[in-house]
Design an enzyme around this catalytic site. Structure first.
Site, PDB file in Angstrom:
ATOM      1  N   GLU A 166       0.797  -1.223   0.000  1.00  0.00           N
ATOM      2  CA  GLU A 166       0.000   0.000   0.000  1.00  0.00           C
ATOM      3  C   GLU A 166       0.834   1.279   0.000  1.00  0.00           C
ATOM      4  O   GLU A 166       0.723   2.097   0.924  1.00  0.00           O
ATOM      5  CB  GLU A 166      -0.962   0.005   1.205  1.00  0.00           C
ATOM      6  N   ASN A 294      -5.433  -5.008  -2.456  1.00  0.00           N
ATOM      7  CA  ASN A 294      -6.076  -4.861  -1.148  1.00  0.00           C
ATOM      8  C   ASN A 294      -7.314  -4.001  -1.353  1.00  0.00           C
ATOM      9  O   ASN A 294      -7.233  -2.946  -1.998  1.00  0.00           O
ATOM     10  CB  ASN A 294      -5.174  -4.136  -0.139  1.00  0.00           C
TER      11      ASN A 294
HETATM   12  O1  IFM Z   1      -4.409  -3.219   9.088  1.00  0.00           O
HETATM   13  C1  IFM Z   1      -4.378  -2.681   7.822  1.00  0.00           C
HETATM   14  C2  IFM Z   1      -3.178  -3.187   7.047  1.00  0.00           C
HETATM   15  O2  IFM Z   1      -1.979  -2.970   7.716  1.00  0.00           O
HETATM   16  C3  IFM Z   1      -3.106  -2.497   5.701  1.00  0.00           C
HETATM   17  N1  IFM Z   1      -4.357  -2.608   5.001  1.00  0.00           N
HETATM   18  C4  IFM Z   1      -5.559  -2.285   5.700  1.00  0.00           C
HETATM   19  C5  IFM Z   1      -5.610  -3.035   7.028  1.00  0.00           C
HETATM   20  C6  IFM Z   1      -6.921  -2.742   7.778  1.00  0.00           C
HETATM   21  O3  IFM Z   1      -7.104  -1.381   7.963  1.00  0.00           O
END
Ligand code: IFM
Length: 447
Positions: A166, A294
């Site tokens: 991310e 994601n």
């Molecule tokens: O916990 C986070 C993760 O570290 C990155 N993506 C989103 C998740 C939930 O908010």
């Protein structure tokens, strides 16, 4: 009920990240990361907590792997803490830190669980931050060296690698909005971090090919399925701008299409031009093997000519989850269809999808997280539809295995299919864990 079966060979797993679960923040040789610094500052984390102990996974990894096996998981995505294996981010390495991941990988393989390793999930060594972190171009070299160490030590057993988790989140929220570590609010720095993150990704991909290791490598971004708030042409254009600033900003360069013109113009107009040097875009476009996706929700978009970026989020219309975004299970299939079409049907792994559901144990101790089950059912039904329509999706990792440290929210948000009792470190599978085990066993979801 109808069973929506996934393609043969589809893999089911769960995902976590080092700082969110490991704890043992100052044990063995581990150096400090920016998250240690950040959480130890006042008023950064909603409940004042830290990841010092988190789920104590560093000491309990064997039990945790047994838990995964009991759920039937076929693959497990975790991240390596850079400062555990290179305490200062470069130079000296820690055999103790490497040894931990060695044992974890072996324990997974003993249970027939395929490891998928994320090189970077936000916990930059503090020593590198002291040199400017992601805003320093040298991070591309530091990251390639760190990545090469992991390929050398673990590449005989790990065949699935994710370079960055991310980048839109750790660059934007960490360097422009400042609510995540390292807590900076500075547009020119933000612009530099975008480009350097991508450069580091490209260098890590090149280093993987040079290592001669067998396997696959890709990048994971955070995605939102953008939808128009109405059917006007202005709104349709605003949706494209949202995609430029939050999706194409990273996917475009990785797939050889460069940065969106709108994004470059925005940064240039504010004296914050991206520091692109000759040859950079070729490095960034080093071919990858898969795209990590994601996704947690949708974003309803409307035009906002008054804002520099030209779009804004319209008021939500669906029920809200504890994270503040909409419960929108259709968003996963929609996004996968879009991204698959946009980039020529790449192999896709859903590297994170899940639900924040804070249901507490009932009087009998059972945790009936019904909302998580219903929303996951919807996400998976949508994903199944996207696969039927031609998207090449091969794995799904639920976020998360168990409740853990949710960054600026501390321990106030529970994403686990397994309850973590943070006082005792007891793990209690929730109803969603039993439900997910059935999904794995049937290679499909009942709707
Ligand atoms: O916990 C986070 C993760 O570290 C990155 N993506 C989103 C998740 C939930 O908010």
């Amino acid at each position: 009920m109808t069973l929506l079966r996934f393609p043969d060979g589809f893999q089911w797993g769960a995902a976590t990240a080092s700082y969110q679960i490991e704890g043992a923040y100052n044990e063995d040789d581990r150096g400090l990361s920016i998250w240690d610094t950040f959480t130890h500052q006042p008023d950064r984390i909603q409940d004042g907590s830290t990841g010092d102990v988190a789920c104590d996974h560093y000491h309990r990894y064997r039990d945790d792997v047994a838990l995964m096996a009991s759920l039937g998981l076929q693959t497990y995505r975790f991240s390596v803490s850079w400062s555990r294996v290179m305490p200062f981010g470069r130079g000296a390495i820690s055999e103790k830190g490497l040894g931990f991941y060695d044992r974890l990988i072996d324990a997974l393989l003993e249970k027939g669980i395929q490891p998928a390793v994320t090189l970077y999930h936000w916990d930059l060594p503090q020593s590198l931050q002291d040199l400017g972190g992601w805003s320093n171009r040298a991070i591309a070299d530091w990251f390639a060296d760190y990545a090469s160490l992991l390929y050398e030590r673990f590449g005989d057993r790990v065949t699935r690698w994710i370079t960055l988790n991310e980048p839109i989140v750790f660059t934007n929220m960490g360097h422009r909005i400042g609510v995540l570590a390292p807590g900076i609010r500075d547009l020119p720095i933000y612009g530099r971090t975008i480009h350097h993150a991508l450069l580091a990704h490209g260098r890590a991909v090149q280093a993987f090919r040079a290592s001669g290791r067998q396997g696959e490598i890709g990048i994971t971004n955070a995605n939102t399925s953008f939808e128009p708030a109405d059917d006007s042409p202005e709104t349709a254009q605003a949706v494209e701008l949202a995609r430029d600033f939050q999706s194409r900003v990273f996917h475009g360069p990785v797939y050889g299409r460069g940065y969106p013109a709108s994004l470059l113009a925005y940064h240039e107009a504010r004296g914050a031009a991206l520091p692109i040097e000759p040859g950079d875009m070729e490095i960034i476009a080093a071919p990858t093997d898969f795209l990590g996706v994601n996704l947690y929700s949708r974003g309803l978009i409307e035009a906002s000519p008054g804002r520099g970026v030209g779009y804004t989020h319209a008021a939500p219309r669906l029920p809200l989850l504890p994270m503040g975004y909409e419960a929108a299970p259709h968003a996963l299939g929609d996004f996968v269809r879009w991204v698959s079409n946009e980039y020529g049907r790449p192999r896709i792994y859903i590297t994170e999808n899940g639900v924040c559901d804070n249901t507490e144990p009932g009087p009998d101790g059972a945790i009936d997280d019904a909302q998580r089950v219903e929303l996951l059912r919807g996400f998976l039904a949508g994903l199944h539809g996207a696969i039927q329509d031609g998207a090449d999706v091969r794995a799904f990792y639920q976020w998360s295995l168990y409740d853990n440290f949710e960054w600026a929210f501390g321990y106030t948000k529970r994403f686990g299919m397994v309850w973590t009792d943070f006082a005792t470190q007891r793990r209690i599978p929730k109803r969603s864990a039993a439900w997910y085990s059935d999904v794995v066993r049937q290679n499909g979801v009942e709707v």
